[in-house]
Design an enzyme around this catalytic site. Structure first.
Site, PDB file in Angstrom:
ATOM      1  N   LYS A  25       0.871  -1.185   0.000  1.00 25.43           N
ATOM      2  CA  LYS A  25       0.000   0.000   0.000  1.00 25.43           C
ATOM      3  C   LYS A  25       0.905   1.231   0.000  1.00 25.43           C
ATOM      4  O   LYS A  25       1.737   1.389   0.894  1.00 25.43           O
ATOM      5  CB  LYS A  25      -0.872   0.020   1.256  1.00 25.43           C
ATOM      6  CG  LYS A  25      -2.017  -0.957   1.193  1.00 25.43           C
ATOM      7  CD  LYS A  25      -2.966  -0.780   2.371  1.00 25.43           C
ATOM      8  CE  LYS A  25      -4.153  -1.714   2.217  1.00 25.43           C
ATOM      9  NZ  LYS A  25      -3.795  -3.119   1.982  1.00 25.43           N
TER      10      LYS A  25
ATOM     11  N   ASP B 262      -1.432  -2.242  -4.018  1.00 31.49           N
ATOM     12  CA  ASP B 262      -2.838  -2.214  -3.605  1.00 31.49           C
ATOM     13  C   ASP B 262      -3.432  -0.846  -3.962  1.00 31.49           C
ATOM     14  O   ASP B 262      -2.716   0.152  -4.002  1.00 31.49           O
ATOM     15  CB  ASP B 262      -2.954  -2.397  -2.086  1.00 31.49           C
ATOM     16  CG  ASP B 262      -2.805  -3.851  -1.662  1.00 31.49           C
ATOM     17  OD1 ASP B 262      -2.796  -4.737  -2.534  1.00 31.49           O
ATOM     18  OD2 ASP B 262      -2.697  -4.096  -0.440  1.00 31.49           O
TER      19      ASP B 262
ATOM     20  N   ARG C 125      -4.970  -6.539 -11.011  1.00 33.43           N
ATOM     21  CA  ARG C 125      -5.938  -7.196 -10.118  1.00 33.43           C
ATOM     22  C   ARG C 125      -7.239  -6.390 -10.146  1.00 33.43           C
ATOM     23  O   ARG C 125      -7.215  -5.176  -9.985  1.00 33.43           O
ATOM     24  CB  ARG C 125      -5.403  -7.223  -8.682  1.00 33.43           C
ATOM     25  CG  ARG C 125      -6.399  -7.772  -7.669  1.00 33.43           C
ATOM     26  CD  ARG C 125      -6.012  -7.435  -6.226  1.00 33.43           C
ATOM     27  NE  ARG C 125      -4.706  -7.947  -5.870  1.00 33.43           N
ATOM     28  CZ  ARG C 125      -3.968  -7.426  -4.876  1.00 33.43           C
ATOM     29  NH1 ARG C 125      -4.424  -6.424  -4.156  1.00 33.43           N
ATOM     30  NH2 ARG C 125      -2.785  -7.933  -4.598  1.00 33.43           N
TER      31      ARG C 125
ATOM     32  N   LYS D 257     -13.744  -5.397  -6.180  1.00 27.91           N
ATOM     33  CA  LYS D 257     -14.930  -4.528  -6.136  1.00 27.91           C
ATOM     34  C   LYS D 257     -14.576  -3.180  -5.519  1.00 27.91           C
ATOM     35  O   LYS D 257     -15.075  -2.149  -5.936  1.00 27.91           O
ATOM     36  CB  LYS D 257     -16.035  -5.188  -5.296  1.00 27.91           C
ATOM     37  CG  LYS D 257     -16.700  -6.371  -5.977  1.00 27.91           C
ATOM     38  CD  LYS D 257     -17.921  -6.821  -5.197  1.00 27.91           C
ATOM     39  CE  LYS D 257     -18.476  -8.111  -5.747  1.00 27.91           C
ATOM     40  NZ  LYS D 257     -19.672  -8.570  -5.026  1.00 27.91           N
TER      41      LYS D 257
END
Ligand code: FDA
Length: 305
Positions: free
Chosen positions: A100, A134, A182, A185
């Site tokens: 992240k 991410d 990737r 949702k």
């Protein structure tokens, strides 16, 4: 929002509940179900177990929204140590890392995040594996995609993450379709002007999946949703994608039987494994996603306290 979900998310900020969860014997089991443990050795142990059953792994050192450069540096060091261990144990071919950018300094400056992420990418390359960035809340999307583009100039296999709940994402998928992406949702509370509601998010997931499967990249479909797993499988066949040219991803501890079933059918399945001392916020988010987990967990806590 489901009332239990708000309750659990409120608990995430409550110190008394945090202490109770951290010390109650039952919560240790619940924590262990979703989090590999606090240190590198735990991450390696779980990686060995998962890869032993034919699944791949992506490891996340827990911690986000770093507000100081020293904390960002500690996160980088944790990744470097982890990558060394993965390499030494021969696990690198089946295990990559997820980073992240806010954990490596994005809130301080984009430059710091880029420099730190570059160090992780360089180490990953040396160890024979890859990094995926991410995606966090929508205010960071443009910055994260800029850092991604910069990293890919040197490490083209750096993975992107796109969130189907964002209205912008189909266009991002088209732009990124020839790379490693990737599709999720999306996990953050986003305003309506940037994000779809539940049903539209699912429709968007399918549209984005089609865009990625139509490209020449390596799409990674991260979802536990049985309907979407089935649709993605069908669409992959329609696009004549062979297993190994795309993958499914799920979180550690979530639908493990389904993970094994897909792997046994010949699909590539990667498990997202979080570890580190900052497990509490992550655990609360997982519980908030599933009211059934929360009820079970709350009952167990009360009976042990
Ligand atoms: P959703 O939560 O809508 O659930 C749909 C259905 O799936 C449920 O009705 C149920 O049938 C099944 N299901 C879901 N959870 C289950 C459970 N615990 N047990 C049993 N069944 C369950 N987000 C983000 O914003 N940025 C990121 O970088 C990432 N990265 C990421 C990596 C990986 C590998 C995963 C799996 C997820 C992420 N996410 C993420 C999180 C993602 O955005 C999303 O919040 C969660 O995956 C939950 O959404 P689902 O697609 O699983 O469906």
């Amino acid at each position: 929002m489901h009332p239990l979900r708000s309750l659990v998310l409120a608990a995430a900020g409550n110190d008394a509940i945090r202490r109770l969860v951290a010390t109650a014997p039952v919560s240790r089991d619940v924590v262990r179900r979703f989090v590999a443990g606090e240190n590198t050795a735990d991450a390696i142990r779980v990686t060995r177990e998962l890869t032993g059953s034919g699944r791949k792994v992506t490891l996340d050192h827990l911690g986000e929204d770093t507000q100081d450069a020293e904390q960002a540096e500690r996160t980088v060091q944790a990744y470097l140590e982890l990558l060394d261990r993965l390499h030494a144990e021969g696990l690198a071919p089946a295990a990559e890392v997820s980073v992240k950018l806010t954990a490596v300094g994005q809130q301080l400056s984009e430059r710091l995040a880029l420099d730190n992420a570059s160090r992780v990418c360089a180490a990953a390359e040396q160890c024979g594996t890859t990094v995926t960035l991410d995606m966090e809340d929508h205010t960071t999307t443009d910055s994260t995609l800029r850092v991604l583009a910069e990293l890919r100039r040197t490490w083209p296999s750096t993975g992107a993450v796109v969130q189907s709940y964002l209205r912008r994402t189909l266009a991002d998928c088209v732009a990124l379709a020839d790379s490693r992406v990737r599709l999720v949702k999306g996990a953050y509370a986003e305003p309506e002007n940037v994000a779809f509601g539940r049903h539209e998010t699912d429709l968007s997931y399918v549209r984005c999946a089609n865009a990625l499967l139509a490209g020449n990249g390596y799409p990674m479909f991260a979802t536990h949703d049985p309907r979407l797993v089935r649709i993605v499988g069908e669409r992959a066949r329609w696009y004549d994608r062979k297993p190994g040219t795309y993958e499914f991803q799920m979180l550690f501890g979530v639908r493990p039987d389904e993970q094994r079933r897909l792997a046994q059918e010949g699909e590539t399945v990667r498990v997202y494994v979080p570890y580190g001392s900052q497990w509490y916020g992550y655990l609360m988010r997982r519980l908030a996603e599933r009211p059934a987990n929360t009820v079970f967990f709350a009952r167990a806590l009360v009976s042990h306290s």
